[in-house]
Design a protein around this motif. Structure first.
Motif, short mmCIF file in Angstrom:
data_model
loop_
_atom_site.label_atom_id
_atom_site.label_comp_id
_atom_site.label_asym_id
_atom_site.label_seq_id
_atom_site.Cartn_x
_atom_site.Cartn_y
_atom_site.Cartn_z
N SER A 139 0.85 -1.19 0.00
CA SER A 139 0.00 0.00 0.00
C SER A 139 0.88 1.24 0.00
CB SER A 139 -0.92 0.01 1.23
OG SER A 139 -0.17 0.28 2.40
N VAL A 140 0.36 2.32 -0.55
CA VAL A 140 1.12 3.57 -0.61
C VAL A 140 1.47 4.04 0.80
CG1 VAL A 140 1.01 6.00 -1.29
CG2 VAL A 140 0.23 4.21 -2.87
N SER A 141 0.54 3.92 1.74
CA SER A 141 0.83 4.35 3.12
C SER A 141 1.95 3.52 3.73
CB SER A 141 -0.43 4.30 3.99
OG SER A 141 -0.93 2.98 4.07
N ASP A 142 1.99 2.22 3.45
CA ASP A 142 3.07 1.38 3.97
C ASP A 142 4.41 1.71 3.30
OD1 ASP A 142 1.47 0.10 5.81
OD2 ASP A 142 1.14 -1.67 4.56
N ILE A 143 4.38 2.12 2.04
CA ILE A 143 5.61 2.54 1.35
C ILE A 143 6.17 3.78 2.03
CG2 ILE A 143 6.55 3.48 -0.79
CD1 ILE A 143 4.64 1.53 -2.28
N PHE A 144 5.31 4.74 2.35
CA PHE A 144 5.79 5.94 3.03
C PHE A 144 6.38 5.60 4.40
CE2 PHE A 144 2.88 8.51 0.20
CZ PHE A 144 3.91 9.13 -0.48
N LYS A 145 5.76 4.67 5.12
CA LYS A 145 6.31 4.24 6.42
C LYS A 145 7.68 3.59 6.23
CE LYS A 145 1.82 3.44 8.50
NZ LYS A 145 0.81 2.41 8.80
N LEU A 146 7.82 2.73 5.22
CA LEU A 146 9.09 2.07 4.94
C LEU A 146 10.17 3.10 4.59
CD1 LEU A 146 10.59 -0.67 4.57
CD2 LEU A 146 9.86 -0.60 2.17
N SER A 147 9.78 4.16 3.89
CA SER A 147 10.75 5.17 3.46
C SER A 147 11.35 5.96 4.63
CB SER A 147 10.12 6.13 2.45
OG SER A 147 9.21 7.01 3.07
N GLU A 148 10.76 5.86 5.79
CA GLU A 148 11.31 6.53 6.97
C GLU A 148 12.59 5.86 7.46
OE1 GLU A 148 8.15 6.64 9.83
OE2 GLU A 148 6.84 7.81 8.50
N ASN A 149 12.75 4.56 7.15
CA ASN A 149 13.89 3.79 7.65
C ASN A 149 14.75 3.14 6.57
OD1 ASN A 149 13.18 4.12 10.47
ND2 ASN A 149 11.44 2.79 10.00
N ASP A 151 16.39 3.29 2.38
CA ASP A 151 16.79 4.19 1.29
C ASP A 151 15.90 3.98 0.08
OD1 ASP A 151 18.88 5.37 2.73
OD2 ASP A 151 20.30 3.82 2.08
N PHE A 152 15.38 5.07 -0.44
CA PHE A 152 14.55 5.08 -1.64
C PHE A 152 15.20 5.99 -2.68
CE2 PHE A 152 11.42 3.09 0.89
CZ PHE A 152 10.39 2.67 0.08
N THR A 153 14.88 5.75 -3.94
CA THR A 153 15.31 6.69 -4.97
C THR A 153 14.60 8.02 -4.69
OG1 THR A 153 13.55 6.04 -6.50
CG2 THR A 153 15.66 4.87 -6.69
N PRO A 154 15.35 9.12 -4.58
CA PRO A 154 14.71 10.39 -4.23
C PRO A 154 13.73 10.89 -5.28
CG PRO A 154 17.04 10.70 -4.66
CD PRO A 154 16.80 9.24 -4.69
N ASP A 155 14.00 10.65 -6.56
CA ASP A 155 13.06 11.08 -7.59
C ASP A 155 11.78 10.26 -7.52
OD1 ASP A 155 14.63 8.89 -8.46
OD2 ASP A 155 14.71 9.56 -10.53
N GLY A 156 11.90 8.97 -7.23
CA GLY A 156 10.72 8.12 -7.12
C GLY A 156 9.83 8.48 -5.95
N ILE A 157 10.41 8.69 -4.78
CA ILE A 157 9.59 9.02 -3.61
C ILE A 157 8.97 10.40 -3.77
CG2 ILE A 157 11.31 10.02 -2.04
CD1 ILE A 157 8.83 7.26 -1.07
N ASP A 158 9.67 11.31 -4.48
CA ASP A 158 9.11 12.62 -4.79
C ASP A 158 7.87 12.48 -5.67
OD1 ASP A 158 9.40 15.61 -4.78
OD2 ASP A 158 9.70 15.29 -6.93
N ILE A 159 7.94 11.62 -6.68
CA ILE A 159 6.81 11.35 -7.54
C ILE A 159 5.65 10.79 -6.74
CG2 ILE A 159 5.98 9.80 -9.36
CD1 ILE A 159 8.82 10.19 -10.64
N LEU A 160 5.92 9.83 -5.86
CA LEU A 160 4.85 9.21 -5.08
C LEU A 160 4.17 10.23 -4.18
CD1 LEU A 160 3.37 6.59 -4.64
CD2 LEU A 160 4.97 6.07 -2.80
N ARG A 161 4.93 11.15 -3.60
CA ARG A 161 4.31 12.21 -2.79
C ARG A 161 3.32 13.02 -3.62
NH1 ARG A 161 9.80 13.08 -0.96
NH2 ARG A 161 10.05 12.07 1.06
N LYS A 162 3.68 13.34 -4.85
CA LYS A 162 2.80 14.11 -5.72
C LYS A 162 1.55 13.30 -6.11
CE LYS A 162 6.48 17.02 -7.43
NZ LYS A 162 7.45 17.27 -8.47
N VAL A 163 1.74 12.03 -6.41
CA VAL A 163 0.61 11.18 -6.80
C VAL A 163 -0.34 10.99 -5.63
CG1 VAL A 163 0.00 8.82 -7.49
CG2 VAL A 163 1.86 10.01 -8.64
N ALA A 164 0.18 10.89 -4.42
CA ALA A 164 -0.63 10.61 -3.23
C ALA A 164 -1.40 11.83 -2.72
CB ALA A 164 0.26 10.05 -2.12
N GLN A 165 -1.08 13.02 -3.23
CA GLN A 165 -1.76 14.23 -2.74
C GLN A 165 -3.23 14.22 -3.11
OE1 GLN A 165 0.39 17.58 -4.36
NE2 GLN A 165 1.99 17.43 -2.81
#
Length: 165
Positions: A139-149, A151-165
């Motif tokens: 789930s997108v919410s679980d991906i954001f939780k995982l990204s707290e601990n 390493d994620f590609t910074p461009d990818g996580i930036d995209i996901l933040r925009k998509v999740a808005q």
């Protein structure tokens, strides 16, 4: 033997206008602005396919990535790149894409104009062993939780933040 560093890629300026074509290794060495396709692969339960990049990737090795995709080659459209990359990385062909948005991303050695797409596919996947170490739906919410601990590609996580808005 295939060498991704010798792929010929399209270089663009800050306005996404084509300027030249060079080998991928030159693009990386000089930090040139290029194009890339990003494909968010959701299943019917609206979970996103999350990939672990291999340790041998030329950018963001061993990081989690929320998108399949990659560098647009010379003479290739974003859409052609997206179809090629999805087939190469995940073994998926013949799916329809929804274009979401274009964005410019810049950080350290990565300067890229990306076109972001989404699609629906439930698997199974044939992971490209040179690029994708593993993957799973989450789930997108679980991906954001995982990204707290993790390493994620910074461009990818930036995209996901925009998509999740």
């Amino acid at each position: 033997m295939y060498n991704p560093g010798e792929e010929i890629v399209q270089i663009v300026d800050r306005n996404n206008m084509e300027t030249e074509v060079v080998p991928r290794r030159i693009m990386r060495e000089q930090g040139l602005i290029h194009r890339a396709s990003y494909i968010l692969v959701f299943n019917e339960q609206k979970e996103l396919f999350l990939q672990k990049r291999t340790a041998t990737k030329d950018l963001y090795p061993s990081c989690w990535d929320v998108a399949a995709g990659g560098v647009v080659l010379a003479g290739e459209s974003y859409e052609e790149s997206a179809h090629r990359e999805l087939a190469e990385e995940l073994g998926v062909a013949g799916v329809s894409f929804t274009p979401l948005f274009d964005q410019y991303f810049e950080e350290d050695d990565n300067r890229v104009w990306g076109r972001i797409f989404s699609c629906v596919h439930n698997g199974p996947f044939q992971l490209q062993e040179e690029e994708v170490a593993s993957g799973c739906f989450m789930s997108v919410s679980d991906i954001f939780k995982l990204s707290e601990n993790e390493d994620f590609t910074p461009d990818g996580i930036d995209i996901l933040r925009k998509v999740a808005q």
